[in-house]
Design a protein around this motif. Sequence first.
Motif, PDB file in Angstrom:
ATOM      1  N   UNK A   1      -7.937-125.570 -33.658  1.00  0.00           N
ATOM      2  CA  UNK A   1      -9.341-125.212 -33.840  1.00  0.00           C
ATOM      3  C   UNK A   1     -10.105-126.249 -34.648  1.00  0.00           C
ATOM      4  N   UNK A   2      -9.442-126.892 -35.647  1.00  0.00           N
ATOM      5  CA  UNK A   2     -10.188-127.854 -36.466  1.00  0.00           C
ATOM      6  C   UNK A   2     -10.518-129.090 -35.644  1.00  0.00           C
ATOM      7  N   UNK A   3      -9.590-129.459 -34.724  1.00  0.00           N
ATOM      8  CA  UNK A   3      -9.888-130.586 -33.842  1.00  0.00           C
ATOM      9  C   UNK A   3     -11.081-130.238 -32.962  1.00  0.00           C
ATOM     10  N   UNK A   4     -11.123-128.984 -32.513  1.00  0.00           N
ATOM     11  CA  UNK A   4     -12.228-128.545 -31.659  1.00  0.00           C
ATOM     12  C   UNK A   4     -13.553-128.771 -32.371  1.00  0.00           C
TER      13      UNK A   4
ATOM     14  N   UNK B   1     -27.029-117.473 -21.800  1.00  0.00           N
ATOM     15  CA  UNK B   1     -26.133-116.746 -22.714  1.00  0.00           C
ATOM     16  C   UNK B   1     -26.693-116.691 -24.132  1.00  0.00           C
ATOM     17  N   UNK B   2     -26.137-115.805 -24.921  1.00  0.00           N
ATOM     18  CA  UNK B   2     -26.453-115.797 -26.348  1.00  0.00           C
ATOM     19  C   UNK B   2     -25.978-117.109 -26.967  1.00  0.00           C
ATOM     20  N   UNK B   3     -26.674-117.578 -27.953  1.00  0.00           N
ATOM     21  CA  UNK B   3     -26.186-118.742 -28.705  1.00  0.00           C
ATOM     22  C   UNK B   3     -24.993-118.283 -29.539  1.00  0.00           C
ATOM     23  N   UNK B   4     -23.873-118.964 -29.394  1.00  0.00           N
ATOM     24  CA  UNK B   4     -22.695-118.589 -30.197  1.00  0.00           C
ATOM     25  C   UNK B   4     -22.791-119.222 -31.578  1.00  0.00           C
ATOM     26  N   UNK B   5     -22.324-118.495 -32.558  1.00  0.00           N
ATOM     27  CA  UNK B   5     -22.167-119.059 -33.906  1.00  0.00           C
ATOM     28  C   UNK B   5     -20.706-119.482 -34.021  1.00  0.00           C
ATOM     29  N   UNK B   6     -20.480-120.743 -34.325  1.00  0.00           N
ATOM     30  CA  UNK B   6     -19.094-121.232 -34.427  1.00  0.00           C
ATOM     31  C   UNK B   6     -18.557-120.896 -35.813  1.00  0.00           C
ATOM     32  N   UNK B   7     -17.457-120.149 -35.821  1.00  0.00           N
ATOM     33  CA  UNK B   7     -16.822-119.713 -37.066  1.00  0.00           C
ATOM     34  C   UNK B   7     -15.556-120.518 -37.313  1.00  0.00           C
ATOM     35  N   UNK B   8     -15.191-120.583 -38.574  1.00  0.00           N
ATOM     36  CA  UNK B   8     -13.947-121.266 -38.940  1.00  0.00           C
ATOM     37  C   UNK B   8     -13.197-120.351 -39.907  1.00  0.00           C
ATOM     38  N   UNK B   9     -11.895-120.248 -39.736  1.00  0.00           N
ATOM     39  CA  UNK B   9     -11.063-119.427 -40.627  1.00  0.00           C
ATOM     40  C   UNK B   9     -10.178-120.378 -41.422  1.00  0.00           C
ATOM     41  N   UNK B  10     -10.355-120.355 -42.745  1.00  0.00           N
ATOM     42  CA  UNK B  10      -9.710-121.370 -43.577  1.00  0.00           C
ATOM     43  C   UNK B  10      -9.280-120.732 -44.898  1.00  0.00           C
ATOM     44  N   UNK B  11      -8.019-120.826 -45.222  1.00  0.00           N
ATOM     45  CA  UNK B  11      -7.539-120.288 -46.507  1.00  0.00           C
ATOM     46  C   UNK B  11      -7.857-118.815 -46.681  1.00  0.00           C
ATOM     47  N   UNK B  12      -7.818-118.049 -45.604  1.00  0.00           N
ATOM     48  CA  UNK B  12      -8.084-116.608 -45.699  1.00  0.00           C
ATOM     49  C   UNK B  12      -9.557-116.265 -45.737  1.00  0.00           C
ATOM     50  N   UNK B  13     -10.432-117.278 -45.654  1.00  0.00           N
ATOM     51  CA  UNK B  13     -11.880-117.020 -45.714  1.00  0.00           C
ATOM     52  C   UNK B  13     -12.544-117.403 -44.400  1.00  0.00           C
ATOM     53  N   UNK B  14     -13.680-116.787 -44.156  1.00  0.00           N
ATOM     54  CA  UNK B  14     -14.428-117.061 -42.923  1.00  0.00           C
ATOM     55  C   UNK B  14     -15.687-117.863 -43.246  1.00  0.00           C
ATOM     56  N   UNK B  15     -15.960-118.848 -42.406  1.00  0.00           N
ATOM     57  CA  UNK B  15     -17.144-119.692 -42.574  1.00  0.00           C
ATOM     58  C   UNK B  15     -17.880-119.794 -41.243  1.00  0.00           C
TER      59      UNK B  15
END
Length: 238
Positions: free
Chosen positions: A21-24, A171-185
């Motif tokens: 996912x981080x590469x993405x 389509x709806x605009x997607x919000x790109x989320x990241x999951x890191x160290x147990x937290x969501x961004x």
Amino acid sequence: MDRRGFIKTCTAVAAASLASPSFFISSLRAQEVEFKAYKKAILLKKDGTPLRPEDIDPGKQYIFFYPHRATPCILANLGKEVPPADVKLSDGTTYRWPGGVGPKKSIVAYCAICPHQMSYPTPEYSFINYYPENILSKIVKRGGVIQCCAHLSVFDPAKGGEVIDGPAPQPLTAIVLKYEGGKLYAVGTLGKELYEDFFDVFKPDLRKLYKSSRKAKKLVDKCEVVEVEEYAKEVIRC
Ligand code: FES
């Protein structure tokens, strides 16, 4: 980049995203058309502590504001792994959406401004809502959709916000989320944005709510997440 080149890039990014996912996210930054990076913003609970994936009830819908202070987003836990998907645009082209995040890859987020005529949740009412599996849409007779009751557009949150039914042209605009160290961004958006039109059309309303256009447009680096039912007095379902 021409269209063909862009689609090739999407395909390459899609293959890479399955591996990391981080590469993405870093690969998407290179794209100019579909992904837009904004400030990295941590998702928080009302008490100011980080929102954890287990705090997101699959039977509920949540709202937060990102990337601007006044731009609403729907957050949902679809309750199952949501794989990456190719999202179709009305001109037949596609882009790759990275799927759900979190330990179960089940958490997704979308801009809550309807791509039809920009209905959006206000403190008074919310016409555009997520329908968990236990709340059936009367239009498509199932849950697990995002639906706008202003003119009955239905979107698929498990397929990058693709249009299932109704007059929405994209389509709806997607919000790109990241999951890191147990937290969501939240880290950016994917798909066609409506923010410029939104700020233009709703200028008087946003000024009333946020005191000035500048404050409404301010980019955020943290987002409080609440249930939509706590934010809007009336949640309209259809
Ligand atoms: S504004 Fe959402 S369907 Fe028309």
